[in-house]
Design a protein around this motif. Sequence first.
Motif, PDB file in Angstrom:
ATOM      1  N   UNK A 123       0.836  -1.205   0.000  1.00 44.78           N
ATOM      2  CA  UNK A 123       0.000   0.000   0.000  1.00 44.78           C
ATOM      3  C   UNK A 123       0.870   1.253   0.000  1.00 44.78           C
ATOM      4  N   UNK A 124       2.026   1.189   0.669  1.00 40.38           N
ATOM      5  CA  UNK A 124       2.958   2.328   0.659  1.00 40.38           C
ATOM      6  C   UNK A 124       3.391   2.653  -0.760  1.00 40.38           C
ATOM      7  N   UNK A 125       3.675   1.600  -1.534  1.00 40.19           N
ATOM      8  CA  UNK A 125       4.091   1.807  -2.923  1.00 40.19           C
ATOM      9  C   UNK A 125       2.953   2.413  -3.739  1.00 40.19           C
ATOM     10  N   UNK A 126       1.744   1.975  -3.441  1.00 44.52           N
ATOM     11  CA  UNK A 126       0.591   2.530  -4.153  1.00 44.52           C
ATOM     12  C   UNK A 126       0.435   4.020  -3.810  1.00 44.52           C
ATOM     13  N   UNK A 127       0.603   4.342  -2.534  1.00 43.95           N
ATOM     14  CA  UNK A 127       0.460   5.729  -2.067  1.00 43.95           C
ATOM     15  C   UNK A 127       1.454   6.663  -2.751  1.00 43.95           C
ATOM     16  N   UNK A 128       2.663   6.132  -2.996  1.00 44.78           N
ATOM     17  CA  UNK A 128       3.701   6.948  -3.642  1.00 44.78           C
ATOM     18  C   UNK A 128       3.296   7.335  -5.060  1.00 44.78           C
ATOM     19  N   UNK A 129       2.488   6.473  -5.676  1.00 41.79           N
ATOM     20  CA  UNK A 129       2.190   6.658  -7.096  1.00 41.79           C
ATOM     21  C   UNK A 129       0.876   7.371  -7.396  1.00 41.79           C
ATOM     22  N   UNK A 130       0.210   7.863  -6.368  1.00 42.45           N
ATOM     23  CA  UNK A 130      -1.013   8.632  -6.652  1.00 42.45           C
ATOM     24  C   UNK A 130      -0.773  10.096  -6.242  1.00 42.45           C
ATOM     25  N   UNK A 131      -1.624  10.987  -6.742  1.00 48.82           N
ATOM     26  CA  UNK A 131      -1.416  12.407  -6.442  1.00 48.82           C
ATOM     27  C   UNK A 131      -1.646  12.664  -4.952  1.00 48.82           C
ATOM     28  N   UNK A 132      -1.068  13.762  -4.461  1.00 49.13           N
ATOM     29  CA  UNK A 132      -1.185  14.065  -3.028  1.00 49.13           C
ATOM     30  C   UNK A 132      -2.651  14.245  -2.620  1.00 49.13           C
ATOM     31  N   UNK A 133      -3.417  14.953  -3.470  1.00 44.73           N
ATOM     32  CA  UNK A 133      -4.818  15.205  -3.140  1.00 44.73           C
ATOM     33  C   UNK A 133      -5.599  13.891  -3.016  1.00 44.73           C
ATOM     34  N   UNK A 134      -5.393  13.000  -4.001  1.00 49.72           N
ATOM     35  CA  UNK A 134      -6.081  11.705  -3.958  1.00 49.72           C
ATOM     36  C   UNK A 134      -5.645  10.888  -2.749  1.00 49.72           C
ATOM     37  N   UNK A 135      -4.364  10.993  -2.409  1.00 51.73           N
ATOM     38  CA  UNK A 135      -3.832  10.243  -1.270  1.00 51.73           C
ATOM     39  C   UNK A 135      -4.459  10.746   0.038  1.00 51.73           C
ATOM     40  N   UNK A 136      -4.559  12.072   0.159  1.00 48.18           N
ATOM     41  CA  UNK A 136      -5.127  12.649   1.381  1.00 48.18           C
ATOM     42  C   UNK A 136      -6.579  12.225   1.555  1.00 48.18           C
ATOM     43  N   UNK A 137      -7.323  12.295   0.455  1.00 52.40           N
ATOM     44  CA  UNK A 137      -8.739  11.924   0.508  1.00 52.40           C
ATOM     45  C   UNK A 137      -8.880  10.435   0.826  1.00 52.40           C
ATOM     46  N   UNK A 138      -8.048   9.624   0.185  1.00 50.24           N
ATOM     47  CA  UNK A 138      -8.079   8.176   0.409  1.00 50.24           C
ATOM     48  C   UNK A 138      -7.758   7.847   1.875  1.00 50.24           C
ATOM     49  N   UNK A 139      -6.735   8.499   2.408  1.00 48.73           N
ATOM     50  CA  UNK A 139      -6.341   8.256   3.801  1.00 48.73           C
ATOM     51  C   UNK A 139      -7.420   8.731   4.774  1.00 48.73           C
ATOM     52  N   UNK A 140      -8.011   9.886   4.479  1.00 50.00           N
ATOM     53  CA  UNK A 140      -9.067  10.389   5.373  1.00 50.00           C
ATOM     54  C   UNK A 140     -10.246   9.415   5.371  1.00 50.00           C
ATOM     55  N   UNK A 141     -10.539   8.845   4.219  1.00 46.71           N
ATOM     56  CA  UNK A 141     -11.694   7.947   4.135  1.00 46.71           C
ATOM     57  C   UNK A 141     -11.402   6.569   4.749  1.00 46.71           C
ATOM     58  N   UNK A 142     -10.277   5.960   4.359  1.00 48.66           N
ATOM     59  CA  UNK A 142     -10.062   4.562   4.745  1.00 48.66           C
ATOM     60  C   UNK A 142      -9.117   4.373   5.926  1.00 48.66           C
ATOM     61  N   UNK A 143      -8.392   5.417   6.289  1.00 47.10           N
ATOM     62  CA  UNK A 143      -7.531   5.298   7.482  1.00 47.10           C
ATOM     63  C   UNK A 143      -8.231   5.946   8.668  1.00 47.10           C
ATOM     64  N   UNK A 144      -8.662   7.193   8.481  1.00 44.53           N
ATOM     65  CA  UNK A 144      -9.338   7.909   9.568  1.00 44.53           C
ATOM     66  C   UNK A 144     -10.836   7.633   9.594  1.00 44.53           C
ATOM     67  N   UNK A 145     -11.316   7.000   8.539  1.00 45.06           N
ATOM     68  CA  UNK A 145     -12.723   6.606   8.424  1.00 45.06           C
ATOM     69  C   UNK A 145     -13.698   7.782   8.484  1.00 45.06           C
ATOM     70  N   UNK A 146     -13.331   8.867   7.833  1.00 43.45           N
ATOM     71  CA  UNK A 146     -14.210  10.036   7.732  1.00 43.45           C
ATOM     72  C   UNK A 146     -15.364   9.724   6.778  1.00 43.45           C
ATOM     73  N   UNK A 147     -16.472  10.433   6.956  1.00 42.58           N
ATOM     74  CA  UNK A 147     -17.559  10.310   5.978  1.00 42.58           C
ATOM     75  C   UNK A 147     -17.204  11.210   4.789  1.00 42.58           C
ATOM     76  N   UNK A 148     -17.880  11.012   3.660  1.00 42.48           N
ATOM     77  CA  UNK A 148     -17.586  11.874   2.505  1.00 42.48           C
ATOM     78  C   UNK A 148     -17.962  13.329   2.828  1.00 42.48           C
ATOM     79  N   UNK A 149     -18.983  13.513   3.672  1.00 41.90           N
ATOM     80  CA  UNK A 149     -19.384  14.869   4.062  1.00 41.90           C
ATOM     81  C   UNK A 149     -18.254  15.556   4.844  1.00 41.90           C
ATOM     82  N   UNK A 150     -17.638  14.804   5.748  1.00 41.12           N
ATOM     83  CA  UNK A 150     -16.526  15.369   6.543  1.00 41.12           C
ATOM     84  C   UNK A 150     -15.338  15.716   5.651  1.00 41.12           C
ATOM     85  N   UNK A 151     -15.069  14.833   4.676  1.00 40.15           N
ATOM     86  CA  UNK A 151     -13.935  15.076   3.765  1.00 40.15           C
ATOM     87  C   UNK A 151     -14.215  16.306   2.902  1.00 40.15           C
ATOM     88  N   UNK A 152     -15.451  16.399   2.411  1.00 42.34           N
ATOM     89  CA  UNK A 152     -15.775  17.530   1.536  1.00 42.34           C
ATOM     90  C   UNK A 152     -15.652  18.846   2.294  1.00 42.34           C
TER      91      UNK A 152
END
Lengths: 184, 60
Positions: A123-152
Amino acid sequence: MEDTAIIDLFWDRDEAAIRETDIAYGKKLYVLANRIVQCHEEAQESVNDTYWKAWETIPPHRPSDFFGFLAKQCRRFAMERVDWRSTFKHKTRAGVLSTEMEQCIPVQREGMELEAPELGRLMNRFMENISQENRLIFMRRYWYMDTTAEISQRFGLSERRVSNKLRRTREKLHTFLEREGICL
Amino acid sequence: MTGKDLLVALSHVDRKYVQEAEFAFLQKGNRPVRKRLSAIALVLLAVGAICVLLTRLGII
């Protein structure tokens, strides 16, 4: 109190370290754990386990990012406490996110299964290869488990845009795992 | 492997990504729509004020 000062308390084996950690990060850790387990007692237990783990590992460990260290432990303890069967039945947040992640796993006849730490490295290798914005959103959703409303709200994007970005990142993860020979 | 395994495995990602996401908040270029609209409104107001001033002075 500064992180370095709290870590020094751990190194001095001063029990005030736990109190100061709780003051600095207790609430944040509880919120994180509660998002995963969705139960007050279990979330509190996960936070307590995190403090115990910190007490056990510092010293000899001296984390450079103290909150990252605590959050990682807390997430791991909370994940262990999730009752996955009831999670899917009651469609809790962990269940919903798990179903979303399921879409990332390629269905192949032959492939390898990895243990969590190896998969984490992948997953670290995958994270390196995506844009920072996509990575932040992905981490907020699946690591911190935010709702899409919270992320938006956090990033000033519409919920629809967040959902689209997440969907595209999941598709990229699917392709990445397929290339790496990971299967369902 | 299941989605749950993938979710659990995320606990093992590098701490730098955890830290990065923890402090990511309304970065430059990611401002909320309301703030962006207020900035546009402010610019339009300033342009309007300059136009009025120039008209009063008889320049345009």
